[in-house]
Design a protein around this motif. Structure first.
Motif, PDB file in Angstrom:
ATOM      1  N   GLU A 199     -71.823 -88.579  79.579  1.00 34.09           N
ATOM      2  CA  GLU A 199     -72.608 -87.902  78.548  1.00 34.09           C
ATOM      3  C   GLU A 199     -71.753 -87.027  77.649  1.00 34.09           C
ATOM      4  OE1 GLU A 199     -75.699 -85.830  80.544  1.00 34.09           O
ATOM      5  OE2 GLU A 199     -76.872 -87.625  80.974  1.00 34.09           O
ATOM      6  N   ALA A 200     -70.630 -86.545  78.168  1.00 34.28           N
ATOM      7  CA  ALA A 200     -69.737 -85.711  77.367  1.00 34.28           C
ATOM      8  C   ALA A 200     -68.808 -86.535  76.490  1.00 34.28           C
ATOM      9  CB  ALA A 200     -68.910 -84.801  78.276  1.00 34.28           C
ATOM     10  N   GLY A 201     -68.884 -87.870  76.602  1.00 37.81           N
ATOM     11  CA  GLY A 201     -68.022 -88.728  75.799  1.00 37.81           C
ATOM     12  C   GLY A 201     -66.674 -89.014  76.426  1.00 37.81           C
TER      13      GLY A 201
ATOM     14  N   GLY B 272     -77.921 -93.179  71.366  1.00 37.62           N
ATOM     15  CA  GLY B 272     -77.243 -93.620  70.156  1.00 37.62           C
ATOM     16  C   GLY B 272     -75.736 -93.698  70.242  1.00 37.62           C
ATOM     17  N   MET B 273     -75.167 -93.484  71.427  1.00 34.73           N
ATOM     18  CA  MET B 273     -73.720 -93.499  71.598  1.00 34.73           C
ATOM     19  C   MET B 273     -73.315 -94.621  72.552  1.00 34.73           C
ATOM     20  SD  MET B 273     -72.813 -91.044  69.658  1.00 34.73           S
ATOM     21  CE  MET B 273     -71.088 -90.868  70.136  1.00 34.73           C
TER      22      MET B 273
ATOM     23  N   ARG C 125     -64.530 -98.953  71.555  1.00 38.18           N
ATOM     24  CA  ARG C 125     -65.628 -97.998  71.376  1.00 38.18           C
ATOM     25  C   ARG C 125     -66.061 -97.944  69.910  1.00 38.18           C
ATOM     26  NH1 ARG C 125     -65.478 -91.528  72.927  1.00 38.18           N
ATOM     27  NH2 ARG C 125     -67.737 -91.184  72.810  1.00 38.18           N
ATOM     28  N   THR C 126     -65.094 -97.960  69.004  1.00 34.17           N
ATOM     29  CA  THR C 126     -65.413 -97.964  67.581  1.00 34.17           C
ATOM     30  C   THR C 126     -66.167 -99.232  67.211  1.00 34.17           C
ATOM     31  OG1 THR C 126     -63.462 -96.621  67.081  1.00 34.17           O
ATOM     32  CG2 THR C 126     -64.413 -97.903  65.258  1.00 34.17           C
ATOM     33  N   GLN C 127     -65.764-100.348  67.784  1.00 31.87           N
ATOM     34  CA  GLN C 127     -66.442-101.618  67.539  1.00 31.87           C
ATOM     35  C   GLN C 127     -67.904-101.537  67.983  1.00 31.87           C
ATOM     36  OE1 GLN C 127     -63.966-105.056  68.512  1.00 31.87           O
ATOM     37  NE2 GLN C 127     -65.722-106.024  69.524  1.00 31.87           N
ATOM     38  N   ALA C 128     -68.144-100.896  69.120  1.00 30.68           N
ATOM     39  CA  ALA C 128     -69.514-100.723  69.606  1.00 30.68           C
ATOM     40  C   ALA C 128     -70.315 -99.802  68.700  1.00 30.68           C
ATOM     41  CB  ALA C 128     -69.489-100.173  71.030  1.00 30.68           C
TER      42      ALA C 128
END
Length: 291
Positions: A253-255, A233-234, A276-279
Motif C-alpha cells: 500500500e505504501a508503494g 487505482g495503483m 510498473r509504468t507500463q501498468a
C-alpha cells in the motif's frame, strides 16, 4: 515330713501361678512418619519489559461484548515479506466487556532493529474463531511509526493471514482476482508499444479498474503475456510470462516493491519500474475508455 509337704505345695502353687500369667502384649508398631507432598516445580516468571505498544481497540457499531471472548494482540516482524512473520510479542487474555478498549503489549526492545519493519494485529476470539480482527497489520516502531496504535477490527475474521509469507498471500489474492474477472465489466482497446500496435482488455468493478492484460510481440525475442492487477487505482501486481518463464512483481500500500521474482531471481530495479509504468499507462487508457 509334714514340713516338706507344705514346702512342696507352696512351691507347686507358685509354679502354677507363673504358668498361667498372660504374656505381655507385643508393642504396637511405631506409626509411619507422615508423607510430605513434594513441592510443585516453580513456574518461570513472565518476562517483564519496560517497553510496550499502547493501543486503542474498537469495533464499529459495537460497545459491549458478551462473556467468553478472548483478546489476542501480536507484534510481528514483517521485515521480510517472503517469510512468515515471526511473533515478537503476544498477549492473550479475557476480552473487555466494554469497547473501545485500551491495551498494553510489552515487548523486548532488543528484538527490534532500526532497519526492520513491525506491525500489530489484534483479534477478538471465541471458541478459537476470530470473530472480529484486524483487516490489515498496523505499522509500529520504525519507518516513522511510534509505539501507539489505533486498531479498528472488522467482523468476519478478516485478520491478515500470518501463517504464510506476505508475498505468497499476494500471489494467492492475485489468482483469486483473476478467477473473478468473468463477472466484471470488460473494456477493450489498442495502444502503441515500441511502434507495435498492441491490443488489450481491462476489467472493472465498482467503477474501478481491477485487472488488465495484453499480449506483446517482441519479434525474435518472442511474445510476452502481461497481466496487471490494481488496488485503489495503483499497480498492485504485475505478471509477465515470456517463453514459459514467469516474472512476478508486487507493491504494498505504501508503494514499496515487496514481491520481485524473475526466472533467475529478482529483476533489476530499473526493469521493475518500467513494468510498473507500463501498468500505470494501461490503467489510464482503460479508465479513459470507460472502464
Amino acid at each position: 515330713m509334714h514340713s516338706k509337704l507344705i514346702t512342696l505345695a507352696v512351691t507347686a502353687a507358685l509354679l502354677a501361678a507363673c504358668g498361667t500369667q498372660e504374656a505381655p502384649a507385643p508393642a504396637a508398631p511405631a506409626a509411619a512418619p507422615a508423607q510430605t507432598a513434594a513441592p510443585a516445580p516453580a513456574q518461570p516468571a513472565a518476562p517483564q519489559f519496560s517497553t510496550a505498544i499502547i493501543g486503542n481497540l474498537s469495533v464499529t457499531g459495537l460497545t459491549e461484548l458478551p462473556p467468553g471472548f478472548q483478546l489476542n494482540v501480536r507484534l510481528l516482524d514483517v521485515s521480510d515479506p517472503s517469510q512468515v512473520p515471526p511473533v515478537i510479542a503476544e498477549i492473550t487474555q479475557p476480552a473487555p466487556s466494554l469497547l473501545p478498549h485500551r491495551f498494553s503489549l510489552p515487548y523486548d526492545a532488543s528484538k527490534v532493529m532500526e532497519t526492520g519493519r513491525y506491525a500489530v494485529l489484534a483479534s477478538l476470539v471465541i471458541e478459537n474463531v476470530p470473530l472480529y480482527s484486524s483487516a490489515t497489520p498496523a505499522p509500529v516502531l520504525t519507518d516513522g511509526n511510534g509505539t501507539s496504535v489505533e486498531l479498528e477490527l472488522v467482523r468476519g475474521g478478516g485478520q491478515a493471514d500470518t501463517q504464510i509469507a506476505p508475498t505468497e498471500k499476494m500471489k494467492q489474492d492475485f489468482e483469486t482476482l483473476e478467477r473473478s474477472i468473468g463477472g466484471f465489466r470488460r473494456v477493450t482497446g489498442e495502444r502503441m508499444n515500441d511502434d507495435v500496435t498492441v491490443g488489450w482488455d481491462a476489467f472493472s468493478a465498482s467503477s474501478q479498474i481491477r485487472f488488465a492484460r495484453e499480449q506483446v510481440d517482441f519479434g525474435d525475442a518472442g511474445s510476452a503475456a502481461f497481466k496487471y492487477a490494481y488496488r485503489q487505482g495503483m499497480p498492485w501486481v504485475v505478471v509477465r510470462v515470456q517463453r514459459d518463464r514467469t516474472t512476478w512483481l508486487g507493491w504494498n500500500e505504501a508503494g514499496d516493491l515487496i514481491l520481485n521474482e524473475g526466472p533467475s531471481g529478482a529483476i533489476e530495479a530499473e526493469e521493475a519500474e518500467r513494468l510498473r509504468t507500463q501498468a500505470t499507462e494501461l490503467h489510464a487508457l482503460a479508465a479513459a475508455s470507460g472502464g
